[in-house]
Motif scaffolding. Structure first.
Motif, PDB file in Angstrom:
ATOM      1  N   LEU A 167       0.822  -1.201   0.000  1.00 34.20           N
ATOM      2  CA  LEU A 167       0.000   0.000   0.000  1.00 34.20           C
ATOM      3  C   LEU A 167       0.860   1.257   0.000  1.00 34.20           C
ATOM      4  N   TYR A 221      -7.906   2.842   6.521  1.00 27.96           N
ATOM      5  CA  TYR A 221      -7.025   2.956   5.356  1.00 27.96           C
ATOM      6  C   TYR A 221      -7.551   4.008   4.387  1.00 27.96           C
ATOM      7  N   ASN A 226      -4.807   5.388  -1.154  1.00 23.36           N
ATOM      8  CA  ASN A 226      -5.436   4.070  -1.105  1.00 23.36           C
ATOM      9  C   ASN A 226      -6.796   4.063  -1.789  1.00 23.36           C
ATOM     10  N   LEU A 229      -7.709   0.783  -3.505  1.00 22.83           N
ATOM     11  CA  LEU A 229      -8.146  -0.260  -2.584  1.00 22.83           C
ATOM     12  C   LEU A 229      -9.587   0.000  -2.137  1.00 22.83           C
TER      13      LEU A 229
END
Length: 378
Positions: A167, A221, A226, A229
């Motif tokens: 990440l 997150y 990110n 994701l």
């Protein structure tokens, strides 16, 4: 930065301590507290089974290995944003090193990461003849978790690439686990002998016990970097869990030879407070995918990453709270202790399994650790 309220508390505390020292009353006060704790450590116990060392302080060097696993299966909508994902966050086993100091079973410890995820443990403990209370705060971040991501947006042939992902921004995780136990056979059985070595178990004994546990977990997150994701997670970027559990179990202290103690504890837990809060985010991933640069085969990986992550962003869309029904979990511990004079060696492990369920959202949190320690009584 320390908040003003904390500064005020610290200033008041220093003023009180300073005034007590100026009046010569701090040392007598501490002696009274110490005397009270000394008497509490052996009050009501059978000295044929449990003994309190003459030296009341324990100074312990600890090593720790731990792992956190969060599994979730969820689908629905947050503020009109549809999501459907089955993430499985599994951190690599991480190593910590630190110290613990206590007086007659009342103490504090701190361990810092030396391998694996970047984080720390802060622990508080209070154990008496018939009870034990522990608070464990674990904060860490991880850039390459094993996600085992299962999202409707990822084709079957592309799922493996998301299992070992690096990440751009780490996942931030904080867990707070507080547990308390009451032993019905505190006269002959000692929880403290197995877990903080403030007393010594001389003969084998067991006890029926009841316990309470509180768990708070925050997984975050949600950052622009990110965004891909979060897009694969159908907009899910942050999760908070609150759980309260109660259970009845049994613990046994086995003393096969003098100085050696083996403890086993098992307690099924009934979770009666089970709340989950999910935070949804919108991303511009689909907008970026419409740009010809996204598909340009002549672009290097460095150029593509700089363009994609430089333009990627997320937008908060709201949150939704789920109150789950009653679920069943488990708390188990195993400890091995060896006492030799004023020194002692200990290794113990703990495993917690906490489950939650509500309509279209369900999952579990597994949290385990193994401590090894060398201590001295002062």
């Amino acid at each position: 930065m320390i908040k003003p309220s904390k500064c005020l508390i610290l200033i008041i505390g220093f003023c009180i301590c300073g005034q007590m020292m100026a009046q010569g009353s701090l040392v007598p006060f501490l002696k009274k507290v110490g005397t009270k704790l000394d008497s509490m450590s052996v009050k009501g116990v059978d000295r044929n089974y449990i003994d309190a060392p003459k030296r009341p302080w324990q100074l312990i060097v600890r090593g720790n290995v731990s792992q956190t696993i969060v599994s979730m299966r969820t689908h629905g909508d947050i503020a009109g944003l549809e999501y459907s994902a089955r993430p499985h966050l599994k951190t690599t086993p991480s190593q910590y090193l630190g110290m613990w100091a206590g007086y007659r079973g009342y103490g504090i410890g701190y361990t810092a990461n030396v391998g694996g995820d970047k984080g720390s443990y802060l622990t508080f403990g209070a154990t008496g003849g018939a009870y034990g209370v522990n608070v464990r705060i674990h904060s860490f971040e991880n850039r390459n978790p094993n996600l085992n991501l299962n999202s409707d947006l990822i084709p079957e042939e592309g799922k493996d690439s998301w299992n070992e992902v690096q990440l751009a921004d780490p996942i931030h995780v904080r867990t707070v686990i507080a547990d308390g136990y009451y032993m019905f056979n505190g006269k002959k059985f000692s929880y403290a002998a197995a877990y903080d070595q403030s007393v010594i178990q001389k003969r084998s004994a067991g006890s029926l016990m009841v316990g309470l546990m509180y768990n708070y977990t925050h997984i975050d997150y949600a950052s622009d970097s990110n965004g891909d994701l979060i897009y694969m997670m159908e907009g899910l970027g942050r999760v908070k869990l609150w759980q309260g559990s109660a259970g009845v179990g049994y613990a046994y202290n086995w003393v096969p030879v003098r100085g050696l103690l083996v403890n086993v504890m098992a307690m099924p837990m009934l979770t009666f407070v089970n709340k989950l809060k999910a935070y949804g985010y919108a991303t511009n991933v689909e907008e970026l995918m419409e740009n010809p640069f996204f598909w340009d085969p002549n672009t290097t990986n460095e150029e593509w990453d700089k363009w994609f992550y430089g333009n990627l962003h997320i937008t908060p869309m709201g949150d939704k709270t789920f109150n789950s029904g009653i679920s069943v979990g488990f708390d188990g511990r195993v400890s091995l202790t060896y006492n030799i004079g004023r020194y002692f060696f200990n290794a113990y492990g703990q495993f917690n399994n906490i489950r939650y369920h509500h309509n279209n959202t369900n999952g579990y949190l597994n949290d385990w650790f193994v401590n090894t320690s060398i201590g001295i009584r002062l």
